[in-house]
Design a protein around this motif. Structure first.
Motif, PDB file in Angstrom:
ATOM      1  N   LYS A   7      41.825  60.412  41.990  1.00 40.45           N
ATOM      2  CA  LYS A   7      40.877  61.295  42.794  1.00 40.45           C
ATOM      3  C   LYS A   7      40.568  60.439  44.148  1.00 40.45           C
ATOM      4  CE  LYS A   7      38.378  63.695  38.936  1.00 40.45           C
ATOM      5  NZ  LYS A   7      37.219  63.945  38.279  1.00 40.45           N
ATOM      6  N   GLY A   8      40.465  59.099  44.107  1.00 42.29           N
ATOM      7  CA  GLY A   8      40.211  58.482  45.365  1.00 42.29           C
ATOM      8  C   GLY A   8      41.495  58.547  46.367  1.00 42.29           C
ATOM      9  N   ALA A   9      42.454  58.792  45.502  1.00 42.22           N
ATOM     10  CA  ALA A   9      44.003  59.052  46.689  1.00 42.22           C
ATOM     11  C   ALA A   9      43.812  60.305  47.142  1.00 42.22           C
ATOM     12  CB  ALA A   9      45.170  58.681  45.680  1.00 42.22           C
ATOM     13  N   LYS A  10      43.480  61.069  46.386  1.00 45.20           N
ATOM     14  CA  LYS A  10      43.315  62.595  47.163  1.00 45.20           C
ATOM     15  C   LYS A  10      42.191  62.546  48.314  1.00 45.20           C
ATOM     16  CE  LYS A  10      44.681  65.257  43.140  1.00 45.20           C
ATOM     17  NZ  LYS A  10      44.263  66.311  42.005  1.00 45.20           N
ATOM     18  N   LEU A  11      41.181  61.829  48.045  1.00 47.19           N
ATOM     19  CA  LEU A  11      40.030  61.825  49.045  1.00 47.19           C
ATOM     20  C   LEU A  11      40.686  60.832  50.285  1.00 47.19           C
ATOM     21  CD1 LEU A  11      36.737  60.730  46.969  1.00 47.19           C
ATOM     22  CD2 LEU A  11      37.107  62.718  48.216  1.00 47.19           C
ATOM     23  N   PHE A  12      41.375  59.748  50.005  1.00 47.39           N
ATOM     24  CA  PHE A  12      41.872  59.007  51.060  1.00 47.39           C
ATOM     25  C   PHE A  12      42.849  59.931  52.134  1.00 47.39           C
ATOM     26  CE2 PHE A  12      45.081  56.478  53.154  1.00 47.39           C
ATOM     27  CZ  PHE A  12      44.282  55.304  53.647  1.00 47.39           C
ATOM     28  N   LYS A  13      43.582  60.765  51.287  1.00 48.40           N
ATOM     29  CA  LYS A  13      44.629  61.866  52.055  1.00 48.40           C
ATOM     30  C   LYS A  13      43.815  62.603  52.940  1.00 48.40           C
ATOM     31  CE  LYS A  13      48.555  61.117  48.756  1.00 48.40           C
ATOM     32  NZ  LYS A  13      49.081  61.916  47.796  1.00 48.40           N
ATOM     33  N   THR A  14      42.739  63.133  52.285  1.00 50.40           N
ATOM     34  CA  THR A  14      41.993  64.252  53.204  1.00 50.40           C
ATOM     35  C   THR A  14      40.821  63.696  53.965  1.00 50.40           C
ATOM     36  OG1 THR A  14      40.286  64.389  51.461  1.00 50.40           O
ATOM     37  CG2 THR A  14      42.387  65.913  51.158  1.00 50.40           C
ATOM     38  N   ARG A  15      40.404  62.431  53.857  1.00 54.44           N
ATOM     39  CA  ARG A  15      39.152  62.103  54.612  1.00 54.44           C
ATOM     40  C   ARG A  15      39.566  60.671  55.422  1.00 54.44           C
ATOM     41  NH1 ARG A  15      34.255  63.328  51.971  1.00 54.44           N
ATOM     42  NH2 ARG A  15      33.474  62.835  53.943  1.00 54.44           N
ATOM     43  N   CYS A  16      40.627  59.979  55.169  1.00 58.97           N
ATOM     44  CA  CYS A  16      40.780  58.606  55.729  1.00 58.97           C
ATOM     45  C   CYS A  16      42.062  58.385  56.301  1.00 58.97           C
ATOM     46  CB  CYS A  16      40.595  57.537  54.372  1.00 58.97           C
ATOM     47  SG  CYS A  16      39.065  57.631  53.550  1.00 58.97           S
ATOM     48  N   ALA A  17      43.072  59.129  55.821  1.00 56.15           N
ATOM     49  CA  ALA A  17      44.445  58.888  56.272  1.00 56.15           C
ATOM     50  C   ALA A  17      44.929  59.327  57.659  1.00 56.15           C
ATOM     51  CB  ALA A  17      45.311  59.675  55.200  1.00 56.15           C
ATOM     52  N   THR A  18      43.985  59.954  58.514  1.00 56.46           N
ATOM     53  CA  THR A  18      43.997  60.291  59.718  1.00 56.46           C
ATOM     54  C   THR A  18      43.880  59.169  60.660  1.00 56.46           C
ATOM     55  OG1 THR A  18      42.903  62.435  59.287  1.00 56.46           O
ATOM     56  CG2 THR A  18      42.984  61.653  61.660  1.00 56.46           C
ATOM     57  N   CYS A  19      43.265  58.085  60.101  1.00 54.79           N
ATOM     58  CA  CYS A  19      42.884  56.947  60.783  1.00 54.79           C
ATOM     59  C   CYS A  19      43.408  55.596  60.095  1.00 54.79           C
ATOM     60  CB  CYS A  19      41.454  56.625  61.236  1.00 54.79           C
ATOM     61  SG  CYS A  19      40.647  58.226  62.157  1.00 54.79           S
ATOM     62  N   HIS A  20      43.748  55.743  58.888  1.00 54.68           N
ATOM     63  CA  HIS A  20      43.872  54.473  58.069  1.00 54.68           C
ATOM     64  C   HIS A  20      45.321  54.653  57.382  1.00 54.68           C
ATOM     65  CE1 HIS A  20      40.146  52.189  58.644  1.00 54.68           C
ATOM     66  NE2 HIS A  20      39.652  53.100  58.628  1.00 54.68           N
ATOM     67  N   ASN A  21      46.019  53.545  57.233  1.00 54.03           N
ATOM     68  CA  ASN A  21      47.189  53.272  56.403  1.00 54.03           C
ATOM     69  C   ASN A  21      46.930  52.349  55.338  1.00 54.03           C
ATOM     70  OD1 ASN A  21      50.092  52.778  55.674  1.00 54.03           O
ATOM     71  ND2 ASN A  21      50.409  53.898  57.561  1.00 54.03           N
ATOM     72  N   VAL A  22      47.659  52.457  54.252  1.00 48.69           N
ATOM     73  CA  VAL A  22      47.512  51.629  53.019  1.00 48.69           C
ATOM     74  C   VAL A  22      48.770  50.651  53.157  1.00 48.69           C
ATOM     75  CG1 VAL A  22      46.145  53.088  51.636  1.00 48.69           C
ATOM     76  CG2 VAL A  22      48.593  53.287  51.472  1.00 48.69           C
ATOM     77  N   ASN A  23      49.604  50.795  54.059  1.00 42.83           N
ATOM     78  CA  ASN A  23      50.878  49.908  54.089  1.00 42.83           C
ATOM     79  C   ASN A  23      50.436  48.500  54.729  1.00 42.83           C
ATOM     80  OD1 ASN A  23      52.640  51.494  52.802  1.00 42.83           O
ATOM     81  ND2 ASN A  23      52.658  52.765  54.739  1.00 42.83           N
ATOM     82  N   PRO A  24      50.846  47.377  54.447  1.00 42.96           N
ATOM     83  CA  PRO A  24      50.508  46.319  54.844  1.00 42.96           C
ATOM     84  C   PRO A  24      51.110  46.256  56.315  1.00 42.96           C
ATOM     85  CG  PRO A  24      51.308  45.741  52.503  1.00 42.96           C
ATOM     86  CD  PRO A  24      51.599  47.095  53.067  1.00 42.96           C
ATOM     87  N   VAL A  26      50.554  47.998  58.734  1.00 41.75           N
ATOM     88  CA  VAL A  26      50.624  49.391  59.475  1.00 41.75           C
ATOM     89  C   VAL A  26      49.315  49.607  59.968  1.00 41.75           C
ATOM     90  CG1 VAL A  26      51.596  51.524  59.647  1.00 41.75           C
ATOM     91  CG2 VAL A  26      52.657  49.801  58.300  1.00 41.75           C
ATOM     92  N   ASN A  27      49.006  49.355  61.205  1.00 44.03           N
ATOM     93  CA  ASN A  27      47.584  49.738  61.751  1.00 44.03           C
ATOM     94  C   ASN A  27      47.744  51.030  62.494  1.00 44.03           C
ATOM     95  OD1 ASN A  27      46.337  47.392  60.753  1.00 44.03           O
ATOM     96  ND2 ASN A  27      47.288  46.370  62.487  1.00 44.03           N
ATOM     97  N   SER A  28      46.741  51.941  62.517  1.00 46.94           N
ATOM     98  CA  SER A  28      46.886  53.046  63.155  1.00 46.94           C
ATOM     99  C   SER A  28      45.578  53.124  64.028  1.00 46.94           C
ATOM    100  CB  SER A  28      46.796  54.253  62.122  1.00 46.94           C
ATOM    101  OG  SER A  28      46.968  55.371  62.563  1.00 46.94           O
ATOM    102  N   THR A  29      44.865  54.278  64.081  1.00 47.29           N
ATOM    103  CA  THR A  29      43.540  54.349  64.679  1.00 47.29           C
ATOM    104  C   THR A  29      42.540  53.240  64.211  1.00 47.29           C
ATOM    105  OG1 THR A  29      43.815  56.619  65.417  1.00 47.29           O
ATOM    106  CG2 THR A  29      41.691  55.873  65.385  1.00 47.29           C
ATOM    107  N   GLY A  30      42.763  53.128  62.776  1.00 48.64           N
ATOM    108  CA  GLY A  30      41.896  52.183  62.122  1.00 48.64           C
ATOM    109  C   GLY A  30      42.909  50.965  61.407  1.00 48.64           C
ATOM    110  N   PRO A  31      42.475  50.030  60.786  1.00 49.82           N
ATOM    111  CA  PRO A  31      43.247  49.051  60.565  1.00 49.82           C
ATOM    112  C   PRO A  31      43.753  49.352  58.968  1.00 49.82           C
ATOM    113  CG  PRO A  31      41.094  48.276  59.967  1.00 49.82           C
ATOM    114  CD  PRO A  31      41.071  49.642  60.813  1.00 49.82           C
TER     115      PRO A  31
END
Length: 102
Positions: A7-24, A26-31
């Motif tokens: 469920k957290g992964a789904k939340l991440f995709k919809t609420r966080c992935a716009t700015c954050h990445n989970v790959n070491p 790889v920074n985006s708008t956020g770290p």
């Protein structure tokens, strides 16, 4: 409260992935959020943090992330993170459980 990483992964995709990445590294708008647990706030190489974040003295763990994810700007005034937060404790627990898997 224990969370559900799926469920957290789904939340991440919809609420966080716009700015954050989970790959070491790889920074985006956020770290990148890879390896966040036990890391000091403001310390991801290559990301331009605000002084507020760099100087917060925060080390990320379950309790700190739960508080931060409630309302980031309340915990670190001056952060450039514009996310309003997760109001539901279950959503925060799910997000934390997911972040532990990356």
């Amino acid at each position: 409260m224990s969370g559900d990483p799926a469920k957290g992964a789904k939340l991440f995709k919809t609420r966080c992935a716009t700015c954050h990445n989970v790959n070491p590294g790889v920074n985006s708008t956020g770290p990148s959020l890879a390896g966040i647990f036990g890391r000091q706030s403001g310390s991801v190489p290559g990301y331009a943090y605000t002084a507020a974040n760099k100087n917060s003295g925060i080390v990320w763990d379950d309790e700190v992330l739960d508080k931060y994810l409630t309302k980031p700007t309340a915990m670190i005034p001056g952060t450039k993170m514009v996310f309003a937060g997760f109001k539901k404790a279950k959503d925060r627990a799910d997000m934390i459980a997911y972040l532990k898997t990356i």
